[in-house]
Design a protein around this motif. Structure first.
Motif, PDB file in Angstrom:
ATOM      1  N   VAL A  49       0.856  -1.181   0.000  1.00 16.71           N
ATOM      2  CA  VAL A  49       0.000   0.000   0.000  1.00 16.71           C
ATOM      3  C   VAL A  49       0.892   1.232   0.000  1.00 16.71           C
ATOM      4  CG1 VAL A  49      -1.725   1.315   1.293  1.00 16.71           C
ATOM      5  CG2 VAL A  49      -1.863  -1.189   1.205  1.00 16.71           C
ATOM      6  N   HIS A 100      -4.527   2.653  -3.056  1.00 18.43           N
ATOM      7  CA  HIS A 100      -4.272   1.297  -2.572  1.00 18.43           C
ATOM      8  C   HIS A 100      -4.952   1.040  -1.229  1.00 18.43           C
ATOM      9  CE1 HIS A 100      -0.207   1.830  -4.914  1.00 18.43           C
ATOM     10  NE2 HIS A 100      -1.249   1.715  -5.729  1.00 18.43           N
ATOM     11  N   GLU A 101      -5.009   2.057  -0.381  1.00 14.86           N
ATOM     12  CA  GLU A 101      -5.690   1.901   0.918  1.00 14.86           C
ATOM     13  C   GLU A 101      -7.152   1.494   0.702  1.00 14.86           C
ATOM     14  OE1 GLU A 101      -4.589   1.959   3.932  1.00 14.86           O
ATOM     15  OE2 GLU A 101      -2.867   3.310   4.091  1.00 14.86           O
ATOM     16  N   LEU A 142      -7.226  -2.204  -0.232  1.00  8.17           N
ATOM     17  CA  LEU A 142      -6.991  -3.094   0.905  1.00  8.17           C
ATOM     18  C   LEU A 142      -8.251  -3.216   1.753  1.00  8.17           C
ATOM     19  CD1 LEU A 142      -5.266  -4.814   2.776  1.00  8.17           C
ATOM     20  CD2 LEU A 142      -4.394  -2.691   3.810  1.00  8.17           C
ATOM     21  N   ARG A 176      -0.718  -5.348   5.644  1.00  6.12           N
ATOM     22  CA  ARG A 176      -0.359  -4.116   4.946  1.00  6.12           C
ATOM     23  C   ARG A 176       1.148  -3.925   4.946  1.00  6.12           C
ATOM     24  NH1 ARG A 176       0.693   1.315   5.601  1.00  6.12           N
ATOM     25  NH2 ARG A 176      -0.601   2.782   4.416  1.00  6.12           N
ATOM     26  N   ASP A 200       3.837  -1.171   4.104  1.00  9.82           N
ATOM     27  CA  ASP A 200       3.767   0.283   4.001  1.00  9.82           C
ATOM     28  C   ASP A 200       4.750   0.798   2.957  1.00  9.82           C
ATOM     29  OD1 ASP A 200       3.263   2.942   4.424  1.00  9.82           O
ATOM     30  OD2 ASP A 200       4.324   3.068   6.331  1.00  9.82           O
TER      31      ASP A 200
END
Length: 381
Positions: free
Chosen positions: A224, A229-230, A233, A247, A249
């Motif tokens: 992400v 992208h968040e 997810l 996740r 980062d």
């Protein structure tokens, strides 16, 4: 060329990257004769194309950057070699439908030249017995999965589940550039000249590729890097409830399969030690093979072919495909990695892949593994 047969298909089952591979979809490069270098394409490949964007994106300032037919022909030769190698390993190989020639697509907001279904890993994730179609970053790829639907219906009729993320409009301002701005990078060279229309009140959309994931049984690693992208997810967690999504980062700007490759439980291939910190704590104690340096002479020189942009990184050859926990398909033009893997006891199946940087994909990118022997094992507890 291997094709699907009248034999009843096996049940869709693919939870990981390394257990015994039984069936795979292998992409096509037919009619891949240009890159459409519009802003969504420039942003997606920004790390690799930024050095040339300041000069021009295509001859005479046009957005269509021609790819010499010689290179596409050589790519097709190499894909045939991959198909033969997989068949020789006992893997059933399916192919997408053949794309039409020079297909131009249009939405109410933008026009694009369609990309053929070569990197089939990108627009789909197989999560156990579920097909998940993802939400493309690049406008030219918005209808790409139509050419995979014959295979998808084959699995659906055999009992698979089939989900699709909301289709992004990819209007202007849909894409989040924060991954670059957090690094104080100016992306105006990519976004200047945007002609796409806007949708009032829309803002950033769910945008995501399957190659942002690595599957480990009941666990899925998800890179992400921005708000696009968040949103994806969150959608995955809401709609695929039997798996655990971890996740990562901003391990990369988007895809991670040229950074991280789980080879078997407890062993992974990693681009360099700096990427360990992004992984779940349970993986940080795994044994690691670090990708060896390769000589630039292993990559083609396009100097005499006019203006050609390498859109993929020089680490593309990490992007290998596992047939099982002891057998891997590796680009024969990366002998340094072949040597390292053989020393670790792997059987390496070498297959030539010349133009991986130009077409932005390796063997993992070109394939969608639909049937593997493994199940939802817990590799991280």
């Amino acid at each position: 060329m291997p094709q699907s047969t009248s034999v009843p298909p096996p049940a869709l089952n693919s939870f990981d990257e390394f257990t015994r591979l039984q069936e795979v979809v292998l992409g096509r490069a037919d009619h891949y004769n240009a890159h459409h270098t519009e802003p969504s394409w420039r942003l997606f490949f920004y790390d690799n194309v930024a050095p040339v964007l300041g000069r021009h994106t295509a001859p005479s300032g046009e957005e269509l950057l021609p790819i010499p037919s010689q290179l596409t022909d050589e790519l097709n030769e190499d894909i045939y070699g991959l198909a033969d190698a997989l068949t020789g390993c006992g893997v059933n190989v399916l192919r997408p439908a053949v794309p039409g020639k020079d297909v131009d697509i249009r939405s109410p907001h933008w026009d694009a030249r369609a990309t053929p279904p070569l990197n089939v890993r990108d627009q789909t994730i197989i999560l156990g017995n579920t097909i998940v179609e993802t939400a493309p970053h690049i406008r030219a790829r918005i209808f790409e999965n139509d050419l995979l639907k014959p295979a998808f219906y084959r699995y659906y009729e055999a009992g698979a589940n089939w989900l699709s993320m909301p289709r992004p409009a990819l209007a202007s301002d849909s894409l989040d550039t924060s991954y670059f701005t957090r690094q104080s990078l100016d992306v105006s060279r990519a976004t200047d000249g945007e002609t796409a229309g806007s949708i009032e009140g829309l803002g950033l959309e769910m945008v995501f590729d399957g190659a942002q994931c690595m599957r480990l049984g009941r666990d899925v690693l998800v890179n992400v890097a921005n708000h696009n992208h968040e949103l994806a997810l969150r959608w995955l967690r809401d709609n695929v409830c039997n798996l655990r999504f971890h996740r990562l980062d901003a391990m990369a700007d988007n895809h991670i399969d040229s950074v991280l490759v789980p080879l078997r439980p407890g062993l992974m291939l990693l681009r360099s030690p700096e990427y360990l910190k992004y992984l779940p704590e349970a993986m940080q104690s795994w044994d690691v093979i670090y990708a060896p340096e390769t000589d630039d002479s292993n990559f083609p020189d396009y100097t005499d072919l006019g203006f050609v942009i390498p859109i993929g990184s020089r680490y593309m050859d990490i992007n290998l495909l596992s047939v099982d926990e002891d057998t891997v398909v590796v680009n024969s033009l990366y002998p340094e990695l072949i040597t390292v893997l053989e020393r670790r006891g792997f059987t390496v199946v070498p297959v030539r892949h010349r133009h991986r940087r130009l077409f932005g994909g390796g063997f993992h990118c070109f394939t969608l593994d639909t049937v593997r022997r493994g199940g939802p094992e817990d590799y991280l507890s």
